[in-house]
Design an enzyme around this catalytic site. Structure first.
Site, PDB file in Angstrom:
ATOM      1  N   ASP A  92       1.484  -4.584  -0.337  1.00 53.55           N
ATOM      2  CA  ASP A  92       0.186  -3.911  -0.406  1.00 53.55           C
ATOM      3  C   ASP A  92      -0.711  -4.583   0.640  1.00 53.55           C
ATOM      4  OD1 ASP A  92      -1.886  -2.294  -1.054  1.00 53.55           O
ATOM      5  OD2 ASP A  92      -2.122  -2.992  -3.108  1.00 53.55           O
ATOM      6  N   ASP A 272       4.466   0.820  -8.963  1.00 54.99           N
ATOM      7  CA  ASP A 272       4.445  -0.628  -9.155  1.00 54.99           C
ATOM      8  C   ASP A 272       3.335  -0.907 -10.144  1.00 54.99           C
ATOM      9  OD1 ASP A 272       2.125  -0.343  -7.106  1.00 54.99           O
ATOM     10  OD2 ASP A 272       1.949  -2.390  -7.855  1.00 54.99           O
TER      11      ASP A 272
HETATM   12  N1  GUN Z   1      -3.085  -0.858  -5.881  1.00 53.82           N
HETATM   13  C1  GUN Z   1      -3.518  -0.085  -6.887  1.00 53.82           C
HETATM   14  N2  GUN Z   1      -4.413   0.827  -6.431  1.00 53.82           N
HETATM   15  C2  GUN Z   1      -4.541   0.613  -5.110  1.00 53.82           C
HETATM   16  C3  GUN Z   1      -5.333   1.219  -4.082  1.00 53.82           C
HETATM   17  O1  GUN Z   1      -6.099   2.153  -4.304  1.00 53.82           O
HETATM   18  N3  GUN Z   1      -5.208   0.695  -2.825  1.00 53.82           N
HETATM   19  C4  GUN Z   1      -4.368  -0.346  -2.546  1.00 53.82           C
HETATM   20  N4  GUN Z   1      -4.282  -0.788  -1.299  1.00 53.82           N
HETATM   21  N5  GUN Z   1      -3.620  -0.927  -3.498  1.00 53.82           N
HETATM   22  C5  GUN Z   1      -3.708  -0.454  -4.755  1.00 53.82           C
END
Ligand code: GUN
Length: 377
Positions: A92, A272
């Site tokens: 992420d 996830d």
């Molecule tokens: N993880 C859960 N929701 C999000 C989101 O909206 N953006 C990002 N980058 N990670 C997430």
């Protein structure tokens, strides 16, 4: 990266497919265990590979950038080598953690200035440097830098934020494509993220913008942030009607076993969530018959196996009474057992979903499972 659709369910929008990257095949629908700081908390690599057996795990740019720091990962030859995980990794972008963890964050057009939750030091994330950091971490799938809006979120804020996320996406694509390259000899793939809070018109606009970008896979963000489940499903439905069918769809940060099945039915392929691991450490076990709070007195002398289904070996190796005892005396082993159980269950659930999509009876199976899993045991 290649995505092939193998089957589509007749009674819903569910799909079964496979994603192939340089680190192997990911059968979808998939649940990706969260390994925030280069470890799925409390799980040895051997247990992760042999007992839980996911095709892909997740790491977090925000955390890895702060510790061990990107320079260490670069010297190690990337995150796969550093943690000795030779299957797929997704990172992420920090677009969520910067908002949920960092103190004193300040969002500007250029990027986000934030204060580390670890030592109070100041840092600045931009779409460009987040692409570079993710190149250095070396995940197979990397995420665009976005803003995850909170819930509730007023319309004007959600709209302005969504447009900024779109402008940041353009900068991510430009930088990723033209100014950086893979460092470790395998391909990396960038997924953009749909935002738009809980507003259907914004979600539609955002999905159109993201679809237009023509990425190899697409993500939906900004959900599971406190909104009622029905609103989450309504947003997924609007977005999935627009995102291309021939690309994988990833719903970020979702969710409970029921949320996962409902969103698979709406055409989501990847998930996830910290829930199976974090809740395990608090004594919550997910099973096909419902959830268990193993700390409850009712399990004090229940010497039956943790879960008769025996999805992972811990389920019959240990009894409910023993696991309750471990939690009561705050022994590490209790958290480890519960984590293996929960991750085993989540992976079992998505694999069963896949089997039922291929067999053609997913919708019926899903309804039965949702009813069963809604119980507190
Ligand atoms: N993880 C859960 N929701 C999000 C989101 O909206 N953006 C990002 N980058 N990670 C997430």
């Amino acid at each position: 990266m290649k995505f092939s659709l193998l089957a589509k369910d007749q009674g819903s929008k569910a799909r079964a497919g496979s994603i192939t990257t340089d680190h192997g095949v990911i059968e979808t629908p998939i649940f990706m265990p969260v390994g925030t700081v280069a470890t799925v908390k409390g799980v040895h690599q051997r247990e992760l590979k042999q007992d839980i057996n996911p095709d892909i795990i997740l790491g977090n740019t925000y955390h890895l950038y702060l510790r061990p720091e990107t320079k260490v990962l670069r010297q190690a030859g990337g995150l796969h080598k550093f943690m000795n995980w030779d299957r797929n990794i997704l990172t992420d972008s920090g677009g969520y953690q910067v908002y949920s963890l960092a103190a004193n964050r300040k969002i500007k057009e250029e990027g986000v200035k934030f204060k580390s939750h670890i030592d109070g030091s100041y840092h600045f994330f931009t779409p460009e440097n987040v692409m570079e950091i993710q190149r250095e971490i070396g995940a197979d799938i990397i995420m665009a830098f976005d803003e995850c809006t909170p819930y509730p979120c007023d319309y004007t804020y959600a709209k302005n934020s969504m447009h900024r996320t779109h402008r940041w996406l353009d900068r991510c694509i430009e930088h990723f494509t033209n100014k950086t390259q893979p460092l470790y000899g395998y391909e990396q793939n960038l997924f953009p993220i749909v935002q738009g809070s809980t507003y259907k018109d914004l979600r539609k606009q955002s999905a159109e913008y993201i679809a237009e970008a023509g990425a190899v896979g697409n993500a939906i963000g900004g959900l599971s942030v406190g909104e009622p489940a029905e609103e989450m499903y309504a947003m997924t439905e609007v977005v999935n009607a627009i995102l291309p069918e021939d690309k994988p769809r990833y719903l970020m940060g979702v969710g409970t076993p029921i949320n996962i099945l409902e969103n698979i039915a709406l055409g989501v392929d990847m998930f996830d969530c910290v829930m199976p691991t974090r809740n395990a450490r608090n004594g919550m076990l997910f099973t096909a018959e419902g959830t268990i709070n193993i700390k409850n007195k009712k399990w004090e002398t229940d010497f039956s196996p943790i879960d008769d289904m025996n999805i992972t070996w811990v389920d019959t190796e240990y009894s409910k009474a023993y696991l309750r005892h471990l939690f009561k005396v705050n022994e590490l082993l209790g958290k480890q057992i519960a984590t293996i159980h929960n991750l085993g269950f989540y992976l079992w659930l998505v694999r069963e979903a896949r089997k039922h999509i291929i067999a053609g009876d997913f919708a019926v199976w899903k309804s039965k499972m949702v009813k069963q899993m809604d119980k507190r045991l």
